[in-house]
Design an enzyme around this catalytic site. Structure first.
Site, PDB file in Angstrom:
ATOM      1  N   ILE A 156       0.829  -1.210   0.000  1.00  0.00           N
ATOM      2  CA  ILE A 156       0.000   0.000   0.000  1.00  0.00           C
ATOM      3  C   ILE A 156       0.865   1.264   0.000  1.00  0.00           C
ATOM      4  O   ILE A 156       0.358   2.374  -0.186  1.00  0.00           O
ATOM      5  CB  ILE A 156      -0.971   0.005   1.204  1.00  0.00           C
ATOM      6  CG1 ILE A 156      -0.248  -0.286   2.522  1.00  0.00           C
ATOM      7  CG2 ILE A 156      -2.064  -1.011   0.986  1.00  0.00           C
ATOM      8  CD1 ILE A 156       0.259   0.878   3.232  1.00  0.00           C
ATOM      9  N   ALA A 157       2.170   1.127   0.214  1.00  0.00           N
ATOM     10  CA  ALA A 157       3.106   2.257   0.143  1.00  0.00           C
ATOM     11  C   ALA A 157       4.502   1.704  -0.099  1.00  0.00           C
ATOM     12  O   ALA A 157       4.840   0.617   0.376  1.00  0.00           O
ATOM     13  CB  ALA A 157       3.067   3.076   1.425  1.00  0.00           C
ATOM     14  N   SER A 160      11.790   4.795   0.386  1.00  0.00           N
ATOM     15  CA  SER A 160      13.171   4.677  -0.083  1.00  0.00           C
ATOM     16  C   SER A 160      13.834   3.375   0.346  1.00  0.00           C
ATOM     17  O   SER A 160      14.616   2.790  -0.407  1.00  0.00           O
ATOM     18  CB  SER A 160      13.992   5.865   0.429  1.00  0.00           C
ATOM     19  OG  SER A 160      13.909   5.950   1.844  1.00  0.00           O
ATOM     20  N   LEU A 161      13.525   2.895   1.550  1.00  0.00           N
ATOM     21  CA  LEU A 161      14.219   1.720   2.068  1.00  0.00           C
ATOM     22  C   LEU A 161      13.367   0.455   2.062  1.00  0.00           C
ATOM     23  O   LEU A 161      13.898  -0.641   2.244  1.00  0.00           O
ATOM     24  CB  LEU A 161      14.715   1.982   3.497  1.00  0.00           C
ATOM     25  CG  LEU A 161      15.636   3.173   3.691  1.00  0.00           C
ATOM     26  CD1 LEU A 161      16.147   3.220   5.117  1.00  0.00           C
ATOM     27  CD2 LEU A 161      16.801   3.144   2.708  1.00  0.00           C
ATOM     28  N   GLY A 162      12.071   0.584   1.902  1.00  0.00           N
ATOM     29  CA  GLY A 162      11.224  -0.603   1.954  1.00  0.00           C
ATOM     30  C   GLY A 162       9.820  -0.309   1.474  1.00  0.00           C
ATOM     31  O   GLY A 162       9.513   0.812   1.047  1.00  0.00           O
ATOM     32  N   VAL A 164       5.461  -1.241   2.357  1.00  0.00           N
ATOM     33  CA  VAL A 164       4.571  -1.568   3.469  1.00  0.00           C
ATOM     34  C   VAL A 164       3.323  -2.272   2.953  1.00  0.00           C
ATOM     35  O   VAL A 164       2.699  -1.836   1.976  1.00  0.00           O
ATOM     36  CB  VAL A 164       4.167  -0.287   4.242  1.00  0.00           C
ATOM     37  CG1 VAL A 164       3.213  -0.633   5.386  1.00  0.00           C
ATOM     38  CG2 VAL A 164       5.400   0.413   4.781  1.00  0.00           C
ATOM     39  N   LYS A 178       6.315  -3.948   7.263  1.00  0.00           N
ATOM     40  CA  LYS A 178       7.336  -3.223   6.502  1.00  0.00           C
ATOM     41  C   LYS A 178       8.451  -4.194   6.116  1.00  0.00           C
ATOM     42  O   LYS A 178       9.026  -4.868   6.979  1.00  0.00           O
ATOM     43  CB  LYS A 178       7.882  -2.080   7.373  1.00  0.00           C
ATOM     44  CG  LYS A 178       8.860  -1.155   6.693  1.00  0.00           C
ATOM     45  CD  LYS A 178       9.215  -0.024   7.662  1.00  0.00           C
ATOM     46  CE  LYS A 178      10.247   0.913   7.106  1.00  0.00           C
ATOM     47  NZ  LYS A 178      10.586   1.987   8.080  1.00  0.00           N
ATOM     48  N   ASP A 312      13.853  12.511  10.921  1.00  0.00           N
ATOM     49  CA  ASP A 312      13.285  12.412   9.566  1.00  0.00           C
ATOM     50  C   ASP A 312      11.774  12.675   9.601  1.00  0.00           C
ATOM     51  O   ASP A 312      10.984  11.817   9.183  1.00  0.00           O
ATOM     52  CB  ASP A 312      13.571  11.012   9.001  1.00  0.00           C
ATOM     53  CG  ASP A 312      13.300  10.925   7.503  1.00  0.00           C
ATOM     54  OD1 ASP A 312      13.286  11.984   6.845  1.00  0.00           O
ATOM     55  OD2 ASP A 312      13.094   9.807   7.006  1.00  0.00           O
TER      56      ASP A 312
END
Length: 641
Positions: A156-157, A160-162, A164, A178, A312
């Site tokens: 669903i999203a 940059s790193l993974g 979800v 995630k 962040d």
């Protein structure tokens, strides 16, 4: 052999991991020596990556130049924004994070670019499901079908790193799963290697560049490497919840540890709306600006109270929940700030308010911006030039970004060195202000920050802030009631501020050995105020009698005209205290009775009585033996008050 560390996967000829027992708990952290040793032997790989980064940006710059030449900048803005997003996406996670930071700066980047770069927050291309499912099985020891009652067929999203997935546990809890991208560490290490080598080159060749760029790269790289370990992120989330989860309007999702590994994180699902989606937030009856204020206050607690902060805070990591709370997500990039640095920042704000630029220069030494042996002669006037005019209205009206810009220009010309921790603080606060500006163009971070700082100055028992409070309230031995009034007014707008806290902290400090200086000055201020009040009352009474019997009226003594306001300020201070949350007149009376019984209070009373008697005697001698205090007369019908 199962790979558990980012280093072992990239340095198979240097480090081998035979079992989990062979792994040191910290082995996954950033280690530039190992990264350098690996890539120094692979120059062609480095050169290839270097040009793969430079060439797209060179092409993009040529396009911008052509737009300016042909007067088509505005017409092509959306197209260029899309091109920039595509470049950053193709270059991978390191550059995607740069794009995420730019997406929160409407004061730096055109709106069309913002719209495109916002996609980088959670709408990146996903990687195949079979890869994600294999990571889940590898990390958790079972297939997703066994672990979860439901797992969304597609992510669903994707960030940059993974990416979800939405899921439901076998026990019924709704969760977010995630999963880390494949081959992530190798790409990030190569980018960090290139950036660090460029930073080393810049530090050695550009003498005016006194900031340690290498240290800043190392700090950022360390945080990114921590993001690669989802177990570490889970611990960060729990620590964040412990420190800030008690704040009524802050929410931190729960971590389900039995379903977590280094590449898989299962946490509570949060229904919410990104802060930048103002219309949707308002449709739910939620004040988006207030939620940003909540975020600012939480960030201040992170930076100045506990020193553990979210580095962040882009809009994808901050959600407005339907019940009006602000939910924090993604705890991979966290950082810490040491106690002396936290107190140093507050002291710097106090000296900024006082326009004490010499003390501010010494603050920069304590905060590691300047070396202890630095000659401050050129720095003090430079600070005055940067902040003097800017403080014309008030600190609250300053834009955080404008301050950092002016400081950057000054630091370039003078022997400042920006410490690595400061870079992450600026990134965090500037990002938060960027989100706020997108919601309310007139939003001022410092305006919302000052009530918190005022509260800390009034109730924090630390010696550092007690000294700062003394610096703020006393000048040349005179108590500045107007400063106290301003502090109390601002502190009223801060969370967790009430009468009992300020009264307990103030009384404890006032009657401690460290508070002796304040007791002495406060005693003298009370003597002066009562003396002025008594003499003005006598003057007004005698003037009234003279008016009634037709005698000439003398001008009041000059000091009665020059110092008429302290008692009014004192009354206003008591009025503010009366309006403080938690104030109860009965409890206040009981507390005052206890204070009166203290030996220090009785000693102050004796000093006040003796001081008033001494002043009265001096006034009497002066009026009888030396000369009348004034010889000017006023007409009988004119009364001075």
């Amino acid at each position: 052999m199962k790979e558990y560390t980012v280093i072992s996967s990239i340095l198979p000829d240097t480090i081998t991991v035979e079992s989990v027992a062979d792994i040191d708990d910290e082995s996954w952290r950033y280690n530039y020596e190992l990264i350098n040793a690996y890539h120094d032997k692979r120059p062609w790989q480095v050169v290839k990556r270097f040009f793969s980064v430079v060439l797209p940006f060179l092409s993009f710059s040529i396009n911008l130049w052509w737009d300016r030449t042909t007067n088509s900048v505005e017409r092509n803005e959306r197209k260029r924004g899309s091109q920039l997003r595509t470049i950053l996406t193709r270059l991978g996670p390191t550059y995607i994070k740069i794009g995420q930071a730019l997406s929160t700066r409407p004061d730096l980047v055109p709106p069309a670019y913002i719209e495109e770069l916002t996609i980088l927050q959670d709408q990146l291309p996903s990687f195949p499901n079979d890869v994600a499912h294999s990571f889940i099985e590898e990390e958790l020891g079972a297939t997703p079908e066994v672990i979860y009652a439901y797992l969304s067929p597609e992510p669903i999203a994707a960030a940059s790193l993974g990416q979800v997935y939405q899921g439901i546990l076998q026990t019924g809890e709704k969760v977010a799963v995630k999963v880390q991208r494949p081959d992530l560490s190798e790409a990030i290490m190569l980018d960090i290697y290139i950036m660090r080598r460029l930073a080393e080159f810049a530090n050695s060749r550009f003498k005016k560049m006194r900031s340690d760029l290498v240290a800043i790269i190392d700090e950022l790289a360390g945080r990114i490497f921590e993001e690669l370990n989802y177990t570490h992120e889970g611990h960060n989330a729990e620590r964040f919840a412990e420190l800030y989860g008690h704040i009524p309007e802050i929410y931190v999702p729960k971590i389900y540890w039995q379903y977590c590994g280094r590449k898989v994180l299962t946490m509570e699902w949060i229904d919410g709306t990104k802060l930048t989606n103002i219309k949707e937030i308002q449709a739910q009856g939620i004040d988006a600006t207030h939620l940003v204020e909540v975020g600012v206050n939480c960030s201040l607690r992170q930076l100045l109270e506990h020193g553990f902060f979210h580095a962040d805070p882009h809009p994808g990591n901050l959600l407005a929940m339907p019940d009006g709370r602000l939910a924090y997500l993604d705890f991979g990039m966290m950082s810490t700030i040491k106690p002396y640095q936290r107190y140093g920042l507050i002291e710097a704000v106090v000296h900024l308010v006082n326009r004490d630029f010499e003390a501010l220069a010494y603050d920069y030494i304590k905060l590691d911006f300047l070396k202890p042996d630095t000659d401050l002669t050129p720095i003090i006037p430079a600070l005055g030039a940067v902040f003097g005019n800017a403080l014309g209205a008030s600190v609250a009206e300053l834009n955080f970004k404008s301050i950092t810009d002016k400081m950057s220009a000054m630091m370039y010309e003078l022997p400042f060195s920006v410490p690595a921790y400061y870079a992450l603080i600026i990134r965090s606060m500037v990002t938060l202000e960027g989100i706020a500006i997108g919601i309310d163009p007139n939003f001022k971070v410092l305006s919302k920050a000052y009530p918190y700082i005022a509260k800390r100055l009034l109730i924090d028992p630390s010696p550092e802030l007690r000294n700062s409070l003394k610096d703020l309230l006393f000048k040349d031995g005179t108590f500045r009631w107007n400063r106290l009034e301003n502090l109390l007014k601002n502190a009223q707008n801060s969370q967790d501020y009430n009468f009992s806290k300020i009264f307990d902290q103030a009384s404890d400090y006032l009657f401690s050995e460290r508070g002796s200086f304040i007791r002495e000055n406060l005693t003298q201020e009370i003597i002066n105020a009562l003396d002025v009040f008594g003499r003005r009352s006598i003057y007004n009474f005698s003037t009234s009698i003279r008016e009634q019997i037709g005698l000439p009226i003398s001008n009041p003594p000059a000091e009665l005209e020059q110092n008429p306001g302290n008692l009014d300020l004192l009354r206003r201070v008591f009025a503010i205290i009366k309006d403080t949350p938690g104030f109860d007149i009965n409890q206040a009376i009981l507390a005052l009775v206890k204070l009166i019984q203290k030996p220090e209070t009785q000693h102050m009373g004796q000093q006040i009585f003796a001081g008033l008697a001494q002043k009265s005697l001096i006034h009497l001698i002066r009026s009888l033996l030396i000369e009348p205090e004034t010889t000017n007369k006023l007409p009988p019908t004119t009364r001075r008050t």
